[in-house]
Write a protein that holds these residues in place. Structure first.
Motif, PDB file in Angstrom:
ATOM      1  N   LEU A 181      25.588 -16.931 -30.495  1.00 56.80           N
ATOM      2  CA  LEU A 181      26.040 -17.911 -29.514  1.00 56.80           C
ATOM      3  C   LEU A 181      25.471 -19.279 -29.846  1.00 56.80           C
ATOM      4  CD1 LEU A 181      25.592 -15.667 -26.339  1.00 56.80           C
ATOM      5  CD2 LEU A 181      27.589 -15.881 -27.821  1.00 56.80           C
ATOM      6  N   GLN A 182      25.716 -20.260 -28.989  1.00 48.99           N
ATOM      7  CA  GLN A 182      25.293 -21.633 -29.250  1.00 48.99           C
ATOM      8  C   GLN A 182      25.012 -22.352 -27.944  1.00 48.99           C
ATOM      9  OE1 GLN A 182      28.635 -23.343 -31.351  1.00 48.99           O
ATOM     10  NE2 GLN A 182      30.032 -23.044 -29.635  1.00 48.99           N
ATOM     11  N   GLY A 208      33.572 -21.143 -26.779  1.00 50.16           N
ATOM     12  CA  GLY A 208      32.914 -19.958 -27.298  1.00 50.16           C
ATOM     13  C   GLY A 208      31.823 -19.506 -26.346  1.00 50.16           C
ATOM     14  N   GLY A 209      30.706 -19.049 -26.911  1.00 52.12           N
ATOM     15  CA  GLY A 209      29.578 -18.622 -26.092  1.00 52.12           C
ATOM     16  C   GLY A 209      28.533 -19.710 -26.031  1.00 52.12           C
ATOM     17  N   ALA A 210      28.482 -20.446 -24.939  1.00 49.00           N
ATOM     18  CA  ALA A 210      27.594 -21.611 -24.803  1.00 49.00           C
ATOM     19  C   ALA A 210      26.578 -21.354 -23.699  1.00 49.00           C
ATOM     20  CB  ALA A 210      28.405 -22.863 -24.506  1.00 49.00           C
ATOM     21  N   LEU A 211      25.295 -21.324 -24.069  1.00 46.17           N
ATOM     22  CA  LEU A 211      24.230 -20.971 -23.135  1.00 46.17           C
ATOM     23  C   LEU A 211      23.313 -22.151 -22.857  1.00 46.17           C
ATOM     24  CD1 LEU A 211      23.077 -17.515 -24.579  1.00 46.17           C
ATOM     25  CD2 LEU A 211      24.801 -17.955 -22.823  1.00 46.17           C
ATOM     26  N   GLY A 241      29.190 -26.269 -27.829  1.00 49.55           N
ATOM     27  CA  GLY A 241      30.374 -25.837 -27.115  1.00 49.55           C
ATOM     28  C   GLY A 241      31.345 -26.972 -26.835  1.00 49.55           C
ATOM     29  N   LEU A 279      32.954 -17.708 -31.286  1.00 52.21           N
ATOM     30  CA  LEU A 279      31.773 -17.761 -30.426  1.00 52.21           C
ATOM     31  C   LEU A 279      30.847 -18.926 -30.729  1.00 52.21           C
ATOM     32  CD1 LEU A 279      30.800 -13.970 -30.357  1.00 52.21           C
ATOM     33  CD2 LEU A 279      31.769 -15.316 -28.478  1.00 52.21           C
ATOM     34  N   ARG A 280      30.730 -19.294 -31.976  1.00 53.08           N
ATOM     35  CA  ARG A 280      29.808 -20.372 -32.339  1.00 53.08           C
ATOM     36  C   ARG A 280      30.310 -21.065 -33.609  1.00 53.08           C
ATOM     37  NH1 ARG A 280      25.855 -19.733 -36.134  1.00 53.08           N
ATOM     38  NH2 ARG A 280      24.391 -20.922 -34.847  1.00 53.08           N
ATOM     39  N   ALA A 337      19.715 -14.938 -29.040  1.00 50.51           N
ATOM     40  CA  ALA A 337      21.153 -15.098 -28.805  1.00 50.51           C
ATOM     41  C   ALA A 337      21.762 -16.123 -29.750  1.00 50.51           C
ATOM     42  CB  ALA A 337      21.405 -15.513 -27.355  1.00 50.51           C
TER      43      ALA A 337
END
Length: 316
Positions: free
Chosen positions: A245-246, A214-217, A251, A277-278, A241
């Motif tokens: 996101l996560q 997904g969206g991993a920051l 992730g 995404l999360r 975010a």
């Protein structure tokens, strides 16, 4: 009146035991790969960190052992951009079997110029796809020796809007770094699904699964010094975010479940629950362009020609 007890829901914080199983995580020294390795190490398994940097791998090993008392973590020098070295790396595993490999390592370039591996392949396609393609071949005897091994390929949302150009798989004519990266991840995901089809047709006990984070920051990822340090400023910047996101620790959840959950089946794709995404991991429909078996078969043929290895053709 009796009732059959239901299977408890998957708990990302209470993983099932996997004592004495052996897992290899490529790129296990940093990012999502580090957290996949950390989480798997808490199950009692032997976890091998594959990394081209022995120093970074050792730092990650120490960080895991600090977080997980008694963790059985090893390191393996593994350079996916150097195809001839992969057979030697697999020999150095020193294991009679391998219960899972997580194809996580990757290179992402943001700017030109175009770069190549020492084998003359475009760096991202050569590392992210061809390296894992060839590595799978050398690992197959060890995977086949396990009762029900899994090949888990970590995909990316960067591949969702891309399509492969099999007339120019190495971006020699038109190199755009972000597009080339997305296509290299798409090639990986096509390979993972085609691998499962071929293994299934051959009656193999090895299954191949796709997982994506997904969206991993970094800004939402907890600190794991010296592997990852999150400053207060980064934490504050990343807070908004977190609605969609996560962090990279979360992730890792789809790949970890793809390794451990006996309910996971070959050919599936796993990702985060909330809009992909999360959130906690769940199976999701394979993207429509990934269901193109003709493209996957052509990519397999091209990859075989470039590496000289058939991942399903090396006997145990």
């Amino acid at each position: 009146m009796s009732s059959v007890p239901s299977t408890p829901p998957w708990d990302v914080h209470r993983l099932p035991r996997a004592d004495d199983r052996v897992f290899l995580v490529t790129g296990g020294n940093a990012g999502i790969g580090y957290f996949i390795a950390e989480q798997l190490s808490a199950t009692g398994a032997v976890v091998v960190l594959g990394s081209r940097s022995p120093m970074k791998a050792e730092a990650a090993r120490a960080a895991i052992r600090e977080r997980v008392p008694g963790a059985r973590v090893r390191t393996l020098r593994l350079d996916l951009a150097d195809l001839p070295s992969l057979r030697t790396a697999v020999d150095a595993l020193g294991s009679a079997r391998l219960d899972a490999v997580v194809h996580n390592a990757g290179v992402a370039l943001d700017d030109p110029p175009r770069r190549e591996t020492r084998d003359g392949h475009e760096l991202m396609f050569g590392t992210n796809h061809l390296g894992h393609f060839a590595l799978t071949g050398w690992l197959m005897p060890l995977l086949s020796a396990a009762p029900a091994a899994r090949v888990v390929t970590v995909g990316s949302f960067a591949a969702k809007t891309e399509r492969l150009d099999l007339g120019d798989p190495q971006s020699r004519r038109d190199y755009r770094p972000k597009r080339t990266y997305g296509r290299s991840k798409l090639a990986q995901m096509h390979f993972a699904l085609e691998l499962d089809r071929r293994l299934s047709a051959a009656g193999s006990t090895v299954a191949s699964v796709v997982a994506h984070p997904g969206g991993a920051l970094d800004a939402l990822t907890p600190s794991r010094p010296p592997v990852h340090a999150r400053t207060l400023a980064a934490r504050l910047r990343g807070a908004p975010a977190g609605v969609l996101l996560q962090g990279k620790h979360a992730g890792a959840w789809p790949a970890v479940r793809a390794v451990l959950d006996p309910a996971v089946r070959g050919g599936q794709m796993w990702g985060p629950r909330v809009f992909g995404l999360r959130g906690r991991p769940r199976p999701e429909p394979v993207w429509s362009h990934l269901a193109d078996t003709t493209t996957a078969a052509e990519l397999w043929s091209i990859s075989y020609d470039l590496t000289g290895i058939d991942p399903c053709g090396i006997p145990g």
